[in-house]
Design an enzyme around this catalytic site. Structure first.
Site: not given
Length: 920
Positions: A145, A578
């Site tokens: 990532h 999130k």
């Protein structure tokens, strides 16, 4: 006493800081050095003494910097953060060695402590422990990532510096040796200063594969075999009746790099094939090098030592006919093994290795065949009085082959369920027009998919032209099938389904696997694990229900027989955070795990959890040992996989000794958790009720700010470096899933990365203060006492608070307020930052109340001291970054991008990430 223990760390930091200062003076001039030194001294004065005059002077200096001075300052403070990290890592190694040399009792988190505790507590005897490892799996999985902000060239420079510091620490140097070491360090720091910190081009997936492979070369290929050897020796010492046990290869370092397609259009079948070939080249190259050295070492003459018939047969079959080695059967056998492995290299990779064999030979059909030849060497030596010779390089090589095979690391495939759905829908529609799969309800979808899975007939036709997406997905699965045939089935173990919503998501993947021959209905064979990934709060709440329904399908249960009745489930920490905030995410994950344990037990299926943790606490990070111990009862069962992401890979595994320690921690935690006795009583209902109440309130507070406050999206994009991060060359994957600025579409990684850069760290704490305030208001008499009991008696809650404590200590709202000033709408700025400030204070107060600390991190003085020492070098970077962002955005509005300013922003991002040691 602590001051004495830390003196070497301070000495190393002073040494590296002095060398960096000398380098700046030599390379940039006395004026640049003087400027940087003034900034450093004022920043230290302000942080150490809370000197307001120092802060004002610091701000005046920083605001007056020219463009070139700004670049110099940012580079200097960024490199200091890197050097401080090296010194800290070396100090951890130093302290660990000091404990071992002093004969101290094993510390919690070490393998020695976990084994001793298991034996002393009666949880298992040595034989039972050896048996435990037969069915265990501990698998850290490297992912690419976009949080790995370091270039490989920078990491290489830092490795040299670390080795030189280590040499100073381990041996008494003569004056000449000390001078040579000083000079080498000076050269290494100069090389670091003159090495470009940033990439000039965006990373390709293959670049990411290369970066990931460097950790195998420096750490895993050497340190994992040593870990196995240490564990085996400890078991043998605990029970001599075990002889010389050889444990199963239960520690497996996996990878997503080159197989993770979720949102990354650059991962194609060709990239997958190349990634696997690159992995194979590293593994075989290592074995060939080790064999070459081993051949030079095992110079045993047949008149001086005997050899087994099997060993003599290997020697006779060897193409090495040199008369100089005619009486050295071990050397000749090794030459033959080398020749066969070189032929394997040529067969699998299409070209010869750098060091050629003595002659042409037949390639090995499998890694197991290579392992068997090495075992012949081992058995012959052991049987003929040379057992000591089996315990060195040969032992390490034998273990490496059994762990890494020809594939090096199992490579996971991952794709979004929406893509699978579209591909299956197209295949069905082309095979039978009018199927309209996407319009079917869940039951009808499952019925149709099960019908397809009952037949060996493929859906895809070579005579039909499919969309690029469908053709690409089919090509990936076919490449996976070829990888099994080429490198062995261990090359690809798992196919992961992002955004799993229901049973049809698992069955769609099963149908696609059947198309490539990875699932064969007539044989009831399934060659890979089908792994659902539950990510959002809603998905986590639904997870056990999905698994309940899939286990109720006989055809699917039949497939699990081919996978040893084991089902892996992945849990996503990033998107759940999130989606619902730190507290609710943690609670939803904990509840989902408990429900999955019950569901799996009811169906007689073994559960293996795969934890999708990031480096930062906002993405499930934090100390691995405590995180594993805090799992619900029955959630580990001797097997665990977890992602190692971004900058955490470098921090954990860049230094071989630190890497070995981190691997030990994972094994120790898995062992301790799996063997702990069943609790006499379940978690008190009062704890569970309190946690649910806290979660509900925290969820409302978090969602209220992030998703329900008008203008919050604009505030986020203007007050953080998200726009600049999206443009930084730190990964092959786009920052958002769609071309929008919506928070919903933003990837969790840049979301957390951005908040950490501006020192808000919002994803790691927001909502907890409001939750505790509401809870105490509803229970004024016993609420605080209950929360304090939860912190003392419940590892899950204790770990949540410990991680929050760490994140809050890295938060600095005075610096964050400077970033808030970048928001042009003053009313919006004040409204949102005011809420953040109030929630931060409420959260700090709540953590201190519950833990009984007077200051954050009182319970972790080492980390507290580390953070305190870093802040004076981080503050200037943050201050300069804000000013650079302002200039950059003003220039952009005037259609005049200044590349030097953009360069300064990107370097500051790198330096802040290094200083915080968690960028997302």
């Amino acid at each position: 006493m602590n001051q004495d223990k830390d003196a070497p760390l301070r000495d190393d930091i002073r040494l590296l800081g002095r060398l960096l200062g000398d380098t700046v003076r030599d390379q940039q001039g006395e004026a640049a050095f003087g400027l940087i030194e003034r900034i450093r001294q004022n920043s230290v004065r302000f942080r150490r003494d809370d000197d307001i005059a120092a802060r004002r002077e610091l701000e005046d200096i920083l605001d007056a910097l020219s463009r070139e001075q700004t670049i110099q300052v940012v580079r200097a403070f960024s490199y200091f953060s890197h050097l401080a990290n090296i010194a800290e890592d070396q100090h951890h190694i130093r302290r660990s060695r000091a404990h071992l040399i002093a004969g101290s009792a094993p510390r919690e988190g070490s393998l020695a402590h976990a084994l001793q505790h298991a034996l002393d507590s009666g949880a298992a005897d040595p034989a039972a422990l050896a048996g435990f490892f037969d069915g265990a799996l501990v698998s850290p999985v490297l992912t690419a990532h976009p949080t790995e902000v370091q270039r490989k060239s920078i990491l290489n420079c830092e490795t040299v510096i670390a080795r030189l510091l280590d040499a100073r620490d381990r041996m008494q140097l003569t004056p000449e040796e000390a001078e040579a070491n000083d000079e080498a360090l000076r050269r290494a720091v100069l090389t670091l200063w003159q090495t470009r910190m940033l990439r000039t081009a965006k990373l390709s997936v293959i670049d990411e594969v290369n970066n990931g492979l460097s950790y195998f070369e420096t750490t895993f290929l050497r340190e994992l075999p040593r870990l196995y050897a240490s564990l085996e020796d400890r078991l043998a010492a605990a029970d001599p009746a075990l002889g010389a046990p050889e444990l199963a290869a239960f520690v497996q370092v996996g990878s997503w790099i080159g197989g993770d397609r979720d949102g990354n259009p650059f991962v194609t079948a060709e990239v997958l094939e190349r990634a696997l070939a690159m992995q194979c080249a590293v593994a075989l190259g290592h074995y060939l090098d080790e064999l070459h050295i081993l051949g030079s070492q095992l110079s045993l003459g047949i008149g001086l030592v005997s050899a087994s018939d099997a060993l003599l047969a290997l020697a006779e079959a060897s193409p090495d006919h040199s008369p100089h080695r005619s009486d050295e059967p071990y050397r000749r056998a090794i030459s033959g093994i080398y020749a066969r492995l070189a032929a394997t290299y040529r067969s699998l990779l299409g070209h010869d290795p750098l060091r050629h064999a003595v002659a042409v030979a037949q390639p090995y059909p499998s890694a197991a065949a290579l392992a068997e030849d090495l075992d012949v060497l081992h058995r012959s030596l052991a049987a003929n009085g040379s057992a000591a010779l089996t315990r060195g390089r040969l032992r390490q090589l034998r273990r490496a082959v059994k762990v890494f095979g020809f594939h090096l690391a199992p490579l996971d495939l991952r794709q979004n369920s929406d893509v699978h759905e579209r591909v299956v829908a197209e295949l069905l529609e082309r095979a039978c027009p009018g199927t309209a799969y996407s319009g079917l309800d869940e039951d009808a979808r499952c019925a149709l998919l099960l019908e397809e899975l009952a037949t060996a007939r493929p859906l895809a036709s070579p005579h039909v032209r499919y969309s690029d997406e469908t053709a690409g997905e089919l090509a990936i699965f076919r490449a996976a099938r070829q990888a099994h045939l080429r490198y062995g089935t261990a090359a690809i173990h798992n196919c992961i389904i992002s955004k799993t919503d229901d049973v049809s998501d698992l069955l769609e993947l099963a149908v696609l696997l059947k198309e490539a021959g990875l699932l064969r209905p007539l044989e009831n064979a399934l060659d890979v694990n089908i792994v659902p990934l539950f990510e959002t709060i809603g998905d986590l709440e639904n997870a056990s229900g999905v698994m309940e329904r899939i286990f109720s399908i006989p055809a699917y249960r039949g497939l699990l027989e081919a996978r040893a009745h084991t089902q892996e489930v992945m849990l996503g920490y990033s998107d759940s955070n999130k989606d619902g905030g730190f507290l609710t995410s943690g609670w939803a994950l904990y509840k989902a795990e408990g429900e999955l344990v019950d569901t799996f037990a009811r169906h007689g299926v073994r559960l293996r959890l795969f934890h999708g943790r990031g480096g930062s606490v906002g993405r499930g990070g934090g100390p691995s040992y405590q995180a594993i111990l805090a799992q619900p009862e029955g959630a580990v069962q001797g097997q665990i996989r977890l992602t190692e992401q971004g900058e955490v890979i470098g921090a954990k595994y860049g230094n071989p000794e630190v890497g070995r320690r981190n691997l030990e921690v994972l094994v120790a935690a898995t062992l301790a958790t799996s063997l702990r006795p069943a609790s006499a009583a379940p978690t008190p209902p009062a704890f569970l009720d309190a946690m649910q109440a806290l979660s509900d309130a925290a969820f409302a507070a978090y969602r209220g700010l992030v998703y329900e406050t008008a203008g919050f999206e604009r505030y986020f994009w203007e007050s953080t470096v998200i726009s600049e991060i999206a443009a930084l060359n730190i990964g092959s994957r786009p920052a958002s899933r769609k071309k929008t600025t919506a928070i919903e579409d933003l990837r969790a990684i840049p979301w957390v990365f951005s908040w950490s850069q501006c020192r808000v760290m919002l994803p790691g704490w927001y909502g907890f203060g409001s939750a505790v305030r509401d809870f105490l208001a509803a229970r004024p008499d016993d609420g605080l006492a209950l929360l304090q009991r939860m912190n003392t008696e419940w590892p899950f809650f204790q770990t949540l608070l410990s991680n929050m404590d760490m994140v809050l200590s890295k938060t600095d709202l005075a610096i964050a307020s400077r970033y808030a000033e970048l928001v042009k709408d003053a009313a919006l700025r004040e409204a949102i930052f005011g809420r953040i400030r109030a929630e931060h204070q409420a959260t700090v107060d709540a953590v201190l109340q519950i833990t009984g600390q007077t200051e954050l991190l009182d319970a972790n003085p080492l980390l507290k001291r580390s953070i305190r020492n870093r802040f004076p070098y981080l503050d200037p970077l943050n201050h300069v970054q804000v000013e650079l962002l302002r200039r950059h955005r003003d220039a952009a509005e005037a259609n005049g991008i200044d590349e030097r300013i953009r360069l300064g922003i990107h370097i500051s991002i790198n330096g802040i990430a290094a200083g915080l040691r968690n960028s997302g």
